[in-house]
Design a protein around this motif. Sequence first.
Motif, PDB file in Angstrom:
ATOM      1  N   ASN A   1      -7.067  -1.757   1.904  1.00  0.00           N
ATOM      2  CA  ASN A   1      -6.283  -0.956   1.032  1.00  0.00           C
ATOM      3  C   ASN A   1      -4.921  -0.869   1.113  1.00  0.00           C
ATOM      4  O   ASN A   1      -4.065  -0.368   0.294  1.00  0.00           O
ATOM      5  CB  ASN A   1      -6.763   0.692   1.429  1.00  0.00           C
ATOM      6  CG  ASN A   1      -8.198   0.904   0.812  1.00  0.00           C
ATOM      7  OD1 ASN A   1      -8.785   0.279   0.090  1.00  0.00           O
ATOM      8  ND2 ASN A   1      -8.583   1.901   1.517  1.00  0.00           N
ATOM      9  N   LYS A   2      -4.281  -1.850   2.112  1.00  0.00           N
ATOM     10  CA  LYS A   2      -2.967  -1.943   1.954  1.00  0.00           C
ATOM     11  C   LYS A   2      -2.493  -2.915   0.884  1.00  0.00           C
ATOM     12  O   LYS A   2      -1.479  -2.655   0.474  1.00  0.00           O
ATOM     13  CB  LYS A   2      -2.533  -2.683   3.536  1.00  0.00           C
ATOM     14  CG  LYS A   2      -2.406  -1.887   4.633  1.00  0.00           C
ATOM     15  CD  LYS A   2      -1.787  -2.851   5.842  1.00  0.00           C
ATOM     16  CE  LYS A   2      -2.010  -2.088   6.790  1.00  0.00           C
ATOM     17  NZ  LYS A   2      -1.701  -3.152   8.174  1.00  0.00           N
ATOM     18  N   LYS A   3      -3.338  -3.636   0.515  1.00  0.00           N
ATOM     19  CA  LYS A   3      -3.158  -4.674  -0.597  1.00  0.00           C
ATOM     20  C   LYS A   3      -3.319  -4.093  -1.937  1.00  0.00           C
ATOM     21  O   LYS A   3      -2.803  -4.584  -3.147  1.00  0.00           O
ATOM     22  CB  LYS A   3      -4.331  -5.914  -0.607  1.00  0.00           C
ATOM     23  CG  LYS A   3      -3.929  -6.728   0.701  1.00  0.00           C
ATOM     24  CD  LYS A   3      -5.023  -7.664   0.630  1.00  0.00           C
ATOM     25  CE  LYS A   3      -4.787  -8.625   1.981  1.00  0.00           C
ATOM     26  NZ  LYS A   3      -5.835  -9.705   2.315  1.00  0.00           N
ATOM     27  N   VAL A   4      -3.882  -2.827  -2.182  1.00  0.00           N
ATOM     28  CA  VAL A   4      -4.417  -2.170  -3.334  1.00  0.00           C
ATOM     29  C   VAL A   4      -2.791  -1.478  -3.917  1.00  0.00           C
ATOM     30  O   VAL A   4      -2.329  -0.669  -3.061  1.00  0.00           O
ATOM     31  CB  VAL A   4      -5.455  -1.231  -3.151  1.00  0.00           C
ATOM     32  CG1 VAL A   4      -5.611  -0.692  -4.622  1.00  0.00           C
ATOM     33  CG2 VAL A   4      -6.634  -1.881  -3.043  1.00  0.00           C
ATOM     34  N   LYS A   5      -2.284  -1.653  -4.950  1.00  0.00           N
ATOM     35  CA  LYS A   5      -1.430  -0.962  -5.471  1.00  0.00           C
ATOM     36  C   LYS A   5      -1.680   0.106  -6.539  1.00  0.00           C
ATOM     37  O   LYS A   5      -2.440  -0.312  -7.386  1.00  0.00           O
ATOM     38  CB  LYS A   5      -0.300  -1.712  -6.060  1.00  0.00           C
ATOM     39  CG  LYS A   5       0.181  -2.651  -4.992  1.00  0.00           C
ATOM     40  CD  LYS A   5       1.227  -3.574  -5.705  1.00  0.00           C
ATOM     41  CE  LYS A   5       1.894  -4.670  -4.940  1.00  0.00           C
ATOM     42  NZ  LYS A   5       2.779  -5.624  -5.293  1.00  0.00           N
ATOM     43  N   PHE A   6      -1.540   1.296  -6.249  1.00  0.00           N
ATOM     44  CA  PHE A   6      -2.199   2.499  -7.355  1.00  0.00           C
ATOM     45  C   PHE A   6      -1.201   2.246  -8.430  1.00  0.00           C
ATOM     46  O   PHE A   6       0.002   2.740  -8.381  1.00  0.00           O
ATOM     47  CB  PHE A   6      -2.288   3.829  -6.437  1.00  0.00           C
ATOM     48  CG  PHE A   6      -2.662   4.866  -7.561  1.00  0.00           C
ATOM     49  CD1 PHE A   6      -3.770   4.906  -7.856  1.00  0.00           C
ATOM     50  CD2 PHE A   6      -1.783   5.787  -7.792  1.00  0.00           C
ATOM     51  CE1 PHE A   6      -4.422   6.030  -8.773  1.00  0.00           C
ATOM     52  CE2 PHE A   6      -2.195   7.022  -8.617  1.00  0.00           C
ATOM     53  CZ  PHE A   6      -3.361   6.959  -9.074  1.00  0.00           C
ATOM     54  N   VAL A   7      -1.683   2.200  -9.574  1.00  0.00           N
ATOM     55  CA  VAL A   7      -1.089   2.549 -10.939  1.00  0.00           C
ATOM     56  C   VAL A   7      -1.722   3.367 -11.696  1.00  0.00           C
ATOM     57  O   VAL A   7      -2.904   3.405 -12.067  1.00  0.00           O
ATOM     58  CB  VAL A   7      -0.895   1.198 -11.703  1.00  0.00           C
ATOM     59  CG1 VAL A   7      -0.360   1.279 -12.962  1.00  0.00           C
ATOM     60  CG2 VAL A   7      -0.444   0.205 -10.765  1.00  0.00           C
TER      61      VAL A   7
END
Length: 113
Positions: free
Chosen positions: A69-75
């Motif tokens: 989840n560290k790699k996921v960027k919420f847009v």
Amino acid sequence: MGESPFMLIYGYESMIPVKVGAGSLQRDLFIVEDAEVNQRLHLDLLDEARMNSQLKLVAYQQRIVRYFNKKVKFVPFKVGDLVLRKVMPNTKIAQHEVLGANWEGLYIVKAIF
């Protein structure tokens, strides 16, 4: 998890056939009375060992989730944004095989739920 699957199911460690046939220190020092007492003790503690291994598994899964989840960027999407949709295996065109598109669209976001 710290315990073998055999231990979690049956309550004691397994012995591979090579050890049974060739002899080992474990077999040479075997005392039936002590083994029965130890087996009862291990059976009493088996639920606790299962619980501990389950807790370790959950902690491991949480660490993995945090790492990915560290790699996921919420847009966040807004109404009117242009987006692409990932092509799923059931909607892929079979004739395109490996060279088919991975994304389809441009779609306009009309509502956010």
